[in-house]
Structure formats: C-alpha cells, structure tokens
Design a protein around this motif. Sequence first.
Motif, PDB file in Angstrom:
ATOM      1  N   GLN A  42       0.835  -1.208   0.000  1.00 57.00           N
ATOM      2  CA  GLN A  42       0.000   0.000   0.000  1.00 57.00           C
ATOM      3  C   GLN A  42       0.867   1.254   0.000  1.00 57.00           C
ATOM      4  N   ARG A  43       1.907   1.243   0.816  1.00 57.26           N
ATOM      5  CA  ARG A  43       2.821   2.391   0.869  1.00 57.26           C
ATOM      6  C   ARG A  43       3.357   2.721  -0.523  1.00 57.26           C
ATOM      7  N   TYR A  44       3.788   1.705  -1.246  1.00 53.29           N
ATOM      8  CA  TYR A  44       4.472   1.960  -2.510  1.00 53.29           C
ATOM      9  C   TYR A  44       3.535   2.046  -3.711  1.00 53.29           C
ATOM     10  N   LEU A  45       2.302   1.659  -3.546  1.00 52.40           N
ATOM     11  CA  LEU A  45       1.318   1.901  -4.602  1.00 52.40           C
ATOM     12  C   LEU A  45       0.714   3.296  -4.484  1.00 52.40           C
ATOM     13  N   GLU A  46       0.614   3.803  -3.253  1.00 50.62           N
ATOM     14  CA  GLU A  46      -0.148   5.030  -3.019  1.00 50.62           C
ATOM     15  C   GLU A  46       0.676   6.268  -2.705  1.00 50.62           C
ATOM     16  N   ASN A  47       1.962   6.132  -2.415  1.00 50.68           N
ATOM     17  CA  ASN A  47       2.695   7.287  -1.903  1.00 50.68           C
ATOM     18  C   ASN A  47       3.755   7.852  -2.833  1.00 50.68           C
ATOM     19  N   GLY A  48       3.718   7.494  -4.076  1.00 54.60           N
ATOM     20  CA  GLY A  48       4.554   8.151  -5.059  1.00 54.60           C
ATOM     21  C   GLY A  48       6.051   7.970  -4.917  1.00 54.60           C
ATOM     22  N   VAL A  49       6.491   6.913  -4.247  1.00 53.97           N
ATOM     23  CA  VAL A  49       7.921   6.625  -4.198  1.00 53.97           C
ATOM     24  C   VAL A  49       8.246   5.839  -5.461  1.00 53.97           C
ATOM     25  N   ASP A  50       9.005   6.458  -6.334  1.00 49.83           N
ATOM     26  CA  ASP A  50       9.311   5.866  -7.630  1.00 49.83           C
ATOM     27  C   ASP A  50      10.578   5.017  -7.531  1.00 49.83           C
ATOM     28  N   PHE A  51      10.470   3.739  -7.866  1.00 46.52           N
ATOM     29  CA  PHE A  51      11.643   2.866  -7.881  1.00 46.52           C
ATOM     30  C   PHE A  51      11.444   1.764  -8.907  1.00 46.52           C
ATOM     31  N   ASP A  52      12.566   1.163  -9.309  1.00 41.68           N
ATOM     32  CA  ASP A  52      12.567   0.155 -10.363  1.00 41.68           C
ATOM     33  C   ASP A  52      12.729  -1.268  -9.857  1.00 41.68           C
ATOM     34  N   VAL A  53      13.423  -1.425  -8.736  1.00 42.71           N
ATOM     35  CA  VAL A  53      13.760  -2.754  -8.239  1.00 42.71           C
ATOM     36  C   VAL A  53      13.804  -2.723  -6.712  1.00 42.71           C
ATOM     37  N   VAL A  54      13.523  -3.875  -6.109  1.00 39.68           N
ATOM     38  CA  VAL A  54      13.612  -4.030  -4.658  1.00 39.68           C
ATOM     39  C   VAL A  54      14.925  -4.736  -4.340  1.00 39.68           C
ATOM     40  N   VAL A  55      15.674  -4.182  -3.401  1.00 40.03           N
ATOM     41  CA  VAL A  55      16.910  -4.798  -2.917  1.00 40.03           C
ATOM     42  C   VAL A  55      16.661  -5.248  -1.487  1.00 40.03           C
ATOM     43  N   GLY A  56      16.878  -6.538  -1.231  1.00 39.88           N
ATOM     44  CA  GLY A  56      16.687  -7.092   0.104  1.00 39.88           C
ATOM     45  C   GLY A  56      18.005  -7.498   0.719  1.00 39.88           C
ATOM     46  N   VAL A  57      18.152  -7.188   2.010  1.00 38.83           N
ATOM     47  CA  VAL A  57      19.383  -7.481   2.740  1.00 38.83           C
ATOM     48  C   VAL A  57      19.244  -8.833   3.437  1.00 38.83           C
ATOM     49  N   GLU A  58      20.280  -9.665   3.296  1.00 39.27           N
ATOM     50  CA  GLU A  58      20.288 -10.994   3.908  1.00 39.27           C
ATOM     51  C   GLU A  58      20.069 -10.883   5.407  1.00 39.27           C
ATOM     52  N   ALA A  59      19.245 -11.708   5.974  1.00 38.85           N
ATOM     53  CA  ALA A  59      18.461 -12.768   5.381  1.00 38.85           C
ATOM     54  C   ALA A  59      16.976 -12.410   5.370  1.00 38.85           C
ATOM     55  N   ARG A  60      16.511 -11.753   6.413  1.00 36.32           N
ATOM     56  CA  ARG A  60      15.069 -11.488   6.474  1.00 36.32           C
ATOM     57  C   ARG A  60      14.617 -10.471   5.431  1.00 36.32           C
ATOM     58  N   GLY A  61      15.525  -9.648   4.945  1.00 34.37           N
ATOM     59  CA  GLY A  61      15.190  -8.747   3.847  1.00 34.37           C
ATOM     60  C   GLY A  61      14.846  -9.498   2.573  1.00 34.37           C
ATOM     61  N   SER A  66      11.376 -10.055  -1.511  1.00 32.08           N
ATOM     62  CA  SER A  66      10.895 -10.848  -2.645  1.00 32.08           C
ATOM     63  C   SER A  66       9.370 -10.847  -2.705  1.00 32.08           C
ATOM     64  N   ALA A  67       8.715 -10.952  -1.555  1.00 27.03           N
ATOM     65  CA  ALA A  67       7.244 -10.902  -1.545  1.00 27.03           C
ATOM     66  C   ALA A  67       6.753  -9.533  -2.015  1.00 27.03           C
ATOM     67  N   LEU A  68       7.405  -8.480  -1.560  1.00 26.42           N
ATOM     68  CA  LEU A  68       7.010  -7.127  -1.959  1.00 26.42           C
ATOM     69  C   LEU A  68       7.268  -6.898  -3.447  1.00 26.42           C
ATOM     70  N   ALA A  69       8.413  -7.330  -3.930  1.00 23.37           N
ATOM     71  CA  ALA A  69       8.716  -7.189  -5.358  1.00 23.37           C
ATOM     72  C   ALA A  69       7.647  -7.888  -6.195  1.00 23.37           C
ATOM     73  N   TYR A  70       7.247  -9.070  -5.768  1.00 24.08           N
ATOM     74  CA  TYR A  70       6.216  -9.818  -6.482  1.00 24.08           C
ATOM     75  C   TYR A  70       4.898  -9.038  -6.522  1.00 24.08           C
ATOM     76  N   THR A  71       4.463  -8.535  -5.370  1.00 24.76           N
ATOM     77  CA  THR A  71       3.170  -7.837  -5.338  1.00 24.76           C
ATOM     78  C   THR A  71       3.195  -6.540  -6.138  1.00 24.76           C
ATOM     79  N   LEU A  72       4.367  -5.933  -6.266  1.00 24.76           N
ATOM     80  CA  LEU A  72       4.477  -4.663  -6.989  1.00 24.76           C
ATOM     81  C   LEU A  72       4.916  -4.839  -8.448  1.00 24.76           C
ATOM     82  N   GLY A  73       5.184  -6.076  -8.855  1.00 27.90           N
ATOM     83  CA  GLY A  73       5.620  -6.320 -10.227  1.00 27.90           C
ATOM     84  C   GLY A  73       7.014  -5.791 -10.512  1.00 27.90           C
TER      85      GLY A  73
END
Length: 177
Positions: A42-61, A66-73
Amino acid sequence: MPIKSRIRAIPDYPKKGIMFRDITTLIKDPVGFRLVIDGLTQRYLENGVDFDVVVGVEARGFILGSALAYTLGKGFVPVRKPGKLPADVVSQEYELEYGTDKVEIHLDAILPGTRVLLVDDLLATGGTALAAAALVEKVGGVVAEMAFIVNLPDIGGERKILDKGYRVFSLTEFEGE
C-alpha cells in the motif's frame, strides 16, 4: 491484532541488556505476514515513491523484499554476506559494535540510474542499511527509500540514515522499550 503485538521480545539476546525484536513470530502468522506485505505494498502503490527494483538485505530482507517485489511487479536483487554470490561482486565493509562485517552485491545487479527500494526487517544502528545503500551506489543505483518492518529509534539508526539524506519508512517502532 496489529503488527507490533505479533513481534516477540527476547530479553538479553544476543547479549545482556539487549531486547531482541524477533519477527519470526510475525511472519509465521499468515495474517501477520499479510499485514506486513499489504502494508508495504500500500505504501508503494499510493505514496509516489518511484523505484525500479527491490533490494533485500540478507536474510530477512529476502523474505520481505521478494514478496514485496512480487506484489508490486518489480525485480528483486539480494545483498548477501561475503562468498555467497557466484559472479563478480562489489563489497562494502561496515562497523559492528565489536568489529566489522561485510556485504556484497553482484556487479551487474543494478544498472546505472536504477532507482532502488532497500528492504530489511529491522532498523537499529543503521550499519547494515547504510552498507547496502553504499553498495547500490557503487554499482550506479540510486536509493529511493529504505523500508523496514521495525524501527528502534532510540538506537539511532534512523537518525544516521536521515542525516545521510535517505528516506526511511517503517511499519512500526519500539521506542523506549
């Protein structure tokens, strides 16, 4: 039940005087995990933060990112501990309370100018997040924002990150606890 109440507190871990915030109780709960991913989505669909890719930090990131990247395409890029990535890497050392550690990213993981959402589970000192941001910038990326489930503002990481000019978002915080 909100996100905060699903996070287990473990006193004196990993050492005496530390109140460890364990998100495994949050993400093992299907409702809790959905609250996290839906809240970030919801944060990233509605709040205008423009980004191209999700970077996750090992391990819990990895779990969150990955789940967030999937939901946001979006695509997902891992930042790993040393020796875990098979191709050419860039490394960044950072300070721990007692000593140093290092994180790495593939040299070709992010194209120059790519805008990145950096994701991890918890923001405490900010050391890991700032090291991951430095990696993104070394390979030419731009950190659009850093997102966390939990912020521990009393430890000072959020202030360090903000002072470096980055944006920070967290779903919940434990202040003075």
